[in-house]
Scaffold this motif. Structure first.
Motif, PDB file in Angstrom:
ATOM      1  N   TRP A 151       0.875  -1.100  -0.090  1.00 45.68           N
ATOM      2  CA  TRP A 151      -0.062   0.085   0.168  1.00 45.68           C
ATOM      3  C   TRP A 151       0.834   1.317  -0.258  1.00 45.68           C
ATOM      4  N   THR A 152       0.990   1.896  -0.987  1.00 45.73           N
ATOM      5  CA  THR A 152       1.143   3.047  -1.237  1.00 45.73           C
ATOM      6  C   THR A 152       1.201   4.594  -2.048  1.00 45.73           C
ATOM      7  N   GLY A 153       0.998   5.501  -1.702  1.00 44.84           N
ATOM      8  CA  GLY A 153       0.243   6.574  -1.950  1.00 44.84           C
ATOM      9  C   GLY A 153       0.178   6.644  -3.537  1.00 44.84           C
ATOM     10  N   GLU A 154       1.714   5.693  -4.104  1.00 48.47           N
ATOM     11  CA  GLU A 154       1.497   5.294  -5.703  1.00 48.47           C
ATOM     12  C   GLU A 154       1.146   4.949  -6.218  1.00 48.47           C
ATOM     13  N   LEU A 155       0.249   3.818  -5.311  1.00 49.85           N
ATOM     14  CA  LEU A 155      -0.861   2.590  -5.897  1.00 49.85           C
ATOM     15  C   LEU A 155      -1.569   3.434  -5.542  1.00 49.85           C
ATOM     16  N   ILE A 156      -2.068   4.458  -5.267  1.00 48.65           N
ATOM     17  CA  ILE A 156      -3.352   5.252  -4.981  1.00 48.65           C
ATOM     18  C   ILE A 156      -3.680   5.857  -6.648  1.00 48.65           C
ATOM     19  N   GLU A 157      -2.392   6.914  -6.592  1.00 48.24           N
ATOM     20  CA  GLU A 157      -2.348   7.688  -8.052  1.00 48.24           C
ATOM     21  C   GLU A 157      -3.006   6.776  -8.783  1.00 48.24           C
ATOM     22  N   GLN A 158      -2.195   5.810  -8.930  1.00 46.38           N
ATOM     23  CA  GLN A 158      -1.974   5.193 -10.372  1.00 46.38           C
ATOM     24  C   GLN A 158      -3.360   4.595 -10.372  1.00 46.38           C
ATOM     25  N   ALA A 159      -4.235   4.448  -9.534  1.00 43.03           N
ATOM     26  CA  ALA A 159      -5.566   3.681  -9.778  1.00 43.03           C
ATOM     27  C   ALA A 159      -6.854   5.215 -10.101  1.00 43.03           C
ATOM     28  N   LYS A 160      -6.829   5.960  -9.135  1.00 44.92           N
ATOM     29  CA  LYS A 160      -6.835   7.252  -9.250  1.00 44.92           C
ATOM     30  C   LYS A 160      -6.496   7.754 -11.097  1.00 44.92           C
ATOM     31  N   SER A 161      -5.940   7.369 -11.582  1.00 43.58           N
ATOM     32  CA  SER A 161      -5.262   7.845 -12.697  1.00 43.58           C
ATOM     33  C   SER A 161      -5.819   6.768 -14.039  1.00 43.58           C
ATOM     34  N   ALA A 162      -5.854   5.394 -13.802  1.00 41.81           N
ATOM     35  CA  ALA A 162      -6.593   4.977 -13.976  1.00 41.81           C
ATOM     36  C   ALA A 162      -8.297   5.009 -14.359  1.00 41.81           C
ATOM     37  N   LEU A 163      -8.723   5.149 -13.515  1.00 38.53           N
ATOM     38  CA  LEU A 163     -10.006   5.678 -13.468  1.00 38.53           C
ATOM     39  C   LEU A 163     -10.620   6.717 -14.366  1.00 38.53           C
ATOM     40  N   ASP A 164      -9.026   7.845 -13.543  1.00 36.99           N
ATOM     41  CA  ASP A 164      -9.578   8.968 -14.562  1.00 36.99           C
ATOM     42  C   ASP A 164      -9.636   8.920 -16.222  1.00 36.99           C
ATOM     43  N   ARG A 165      -8.947   7.378 -16.623  1.00 39.49           N
ATOM     44  CA  ARG A 165      -9.157   6.891 -17.928  1.00 39.49           C
ATOM     45  C   ARG A 165      -9.778   6.667 -18.903  1.00 39.49           C
ATOM     46  N   LEU A 166     -10.618   5.555 -18.002  1.00 39.77           N
ATOM     47  CA  LEU A 166     -11.940   5.418 -17.982  1.00 39.77           C
ATOM     48  C   LEU A 166     -12.965   6.124 -17.852  1.00 39.77           C
ATOM     49  N   TYR A 167     -13.016   7.160 -16.847  1.00 36.17           N
ATOM     50  CA  TYR A 167     -14.295   8.695 -17.028  1.00 36.17           C
ATOM     51  C   TYR A 167     -14.192   9.124 -18.581  1.00 36.17           C
ATOM     52  N   ARG A 168     -13.240   9.466 -18.692  1.00 32.09           N
ATOM     53  CA  ARG A 168     -12.294  10.216 -19.277  1.00 32.09           C
ATOM     54  C   ARG A 168     -13.339  10.165 -20.682  1.00 32.09           C
ATOM     55  N   VAL A 169     -13.124   9.045 -20.912  1.00 34.77           N
ATOM     56  CA  VAL A 169     -14.212   7.869 -22.549  1.00 34.77           C
ATOM     57  C   VAL A 169     -15.336   8.516 -21.906  1.00 34.77           C
ATOM     58  N   LEU A 170     -16.222   7.586 -20.624  1.00 34.29           N
ATOM     59  CA  LEU A 170     -17.677   7.658 -20.973  1.00 34.29           C
ATOM     60  C   LEU A 170     -18.289   9.355 -21.025  1.00 34.29           C
TER      61      LEU A 170
END
Length: 478
Positions: A307-326
């Motif tokens: 569990w790291t801050g980087e892991l959370i940021e990567q998760a947020k970026s991944a969701l940003d990518r999907l939400y951007r498509v939506l």
């Protein structure tokens, strides 16, 4: 597609077949409610919520019965209640409410049953009496203990030899035990501690018997799937199994035993006793629940996860990518007249990616592969949007939402996802600035467009240009 699950008992992945497809039973060990739960406590919550969703998708929402217990009498609860001078119920109710709120924020569905120890006391006492009657338990100096020698398969689940189990049992070897591995089913309460009357004297149950009795009362024994963290294999689940079988349930207790790996902070398991914890309650003040959920599912559930801050940021970026498509696809469709909308459109590539997500989830909850499928699905939606393929966008977008929501993701409105934290006044101001910037860009007045972008940046707003126009989001605060 067949659902395959890794079974701790057999040490292999095997096809799952419920005893009754119209009544599929799942039990997961839940919280001890004496404080806010740390994010490591929520890894099994999110993992087995995903399994709950997959089972419902396969067998129907009403066919799956999921019980996750609550331990609401415990030494830590007793101490906190004594320190505050209140009944234990005040403590357990307070932190159970907080736990359930955090679980909901992480996208966890409400279990079918949430049994509490204090509400199952009669069943616990009856279960202990049954064990005594079966000569699998005995009374000694105010205690009732399980006789491990009455269960020849003791140690089969964990695969540990007896001497190792004795060393790791976390139970003091009291002189009244017949065997060092025997464990407590009932114990006398200390002065000023909660106590319940029983045929064995006033007291309270041991840890292991609580779950066995709650399973039998909520779901009936045997069950299809028993889940929990890897740290519960021994002694907790080993002892549950022994109790359940010896109380008269034949050789069966659970058809499949599933265990998730630790969530680690650095090189150590996250633990309140070590002090290396991050409370979900606090993390949710900074990050969207879906980002934390994605992070918890980023690695395969059986493997340890750092569990790291980087892991959370990567998760947020991944969701940003999907939400951007939506968001892009939604705004494209908003510009299509109703009469031009497709009816029963196809997007073969998106359908294949959607099926890949399902196949990954049904292959022992392979979330990394499922996430890859989501990205492939999103790529097909983006391609259809850029190609102005109305039928492809509608079908692909629907499949992306379906696959994401099966995983407990993509449940927010895309614009709300990006604009979270902005009040109405800020939204109006930003929309006006973006419209002015669009006019400047159309007029090729690049200095004016740049000035407006700088003004937006000063408002902590990031502008994202896409095929369907510009969208915006509030920048993450450092």
């Amino acid at each position: 597609m067949t659902l395959s699950l890794y079974d701790t008992m057999t040490r292999q992945k095997r096809a799952f077949t419920p005893r009754d497809p119209h009544r599929v039973t799942l039990y997961v060990c839940g919280p001890t409610v004496y404080n806010y739960a740390h994010i490591g406590n929520f890894r099994p919550v999110v993992v087995f919520d995903l399994l709950f969703r997959v089972l419902r998708d396969l067998y129907g929402d009403e066919a799956v019965l999921y019980a996750a217990n609550v331990t609401d009498v415990d030494d830590k609860i007793n101490k906190k209640a004594a320190d505050e001078g209140v009944p234990i119920g005040v403590i357990s109710d307070r932190y159970l409410a907080a736990y359930n709120a955090d679980a909901a924020a992480l996208g966890a569905l409400k279990p079918t049953f949430q049994p509490r120890v204090t509400e199952t006391m009669d069943a616990i006492i009856t279960f202990i009496s049954d064990l005594v009657a079966q000569k699998a338990a005995y009374a000694a100096e105010g205690h009732v203990l399980f006789d491990t020698q009455a269960f020849p398969d003791y140690g089969k689940l964990s695969g540990r030899p007896m001497d190792e189990m004795i060393a790791g049992a976390r139970v003091e070897v009291a002189p009244y035990k017949r065997h060092p591995a025997d464990f407590v089913l009932w114990k006398p309460s200390k002065p000023d501690e909660p106590a319940w009357d029983s045929a064995f004297g006033p007291g309270r149950p041991g840890w292991h018997i609580e779950c066995t009795a709650m399973i039998e009362q909520a779901l009936g024994l045997p069950i299809d799937i028993h889940g929990g963290g890897i740290d519960l294999v021994f002694p907790h689940h080993e002892n549950e199994l022994a109790q359940g079988v010896c109380a008269g349930h034949g050789h069966e207790y659970a058809d499949v035993w599933m265990h998730n790996g630790f969530l680690n902070m650095g090189d150590e398991k996250m633990s309140k006793s070590v002090g290396n914890v991050a409370l979900a309650h606090d993390l949710l003040k900074t990050y969207p629940g879906e980002a934390l959920r994605w992070a918890l599912l980023a690695g395969h559930y059986r493997q340890p996860l750092e569990w790291t801050g980087e892991l959370i940021e990567q998760a947020k970026s991944a969701l940003d990518r999907l939400y951007r498509v939506l968001d892009d696809s939604s705004r494209f469709l908003d510009g299509v007249p109703t009469a031009a909308r497709a009816s029963g459109g196809e997007n073969r590539g998106a359908l294949q990616a959607h099926d890949a997500v399902l196949a990954a989830l049904r292959d022992d909850l392979n979330t990394p592969l499922a996430f890859a499928g989501l990205f492939q699905l999103a790529d097909h939606v983006r391609s259809s949007t850029m190609g102005k393929d109305v039928a492809g966008v509608e079908r692909g977008r629907s499949l992306l939402l379906e696959a994401g929501q099966l995983m407990g993701l993509l449940t927010a409105d895309p614009r709300a996802w990006f604009q979270g934290g902005a009040d109405d006044d800020l939204k109006l101001r930003v929309e006006a600035l973006i419209a002015a910037r669009g006019e400047a860009r159309a007029a090729k007045d690049w200095p004016a467009a740049d000035r407006i972008r700088d003004e937006l940046s000063a408002l902590k707003v990031e502008v994202m240009d896409g095929p369907a126009g510009a969208t915006w989001r509030i920048k993450e605060q450092a």
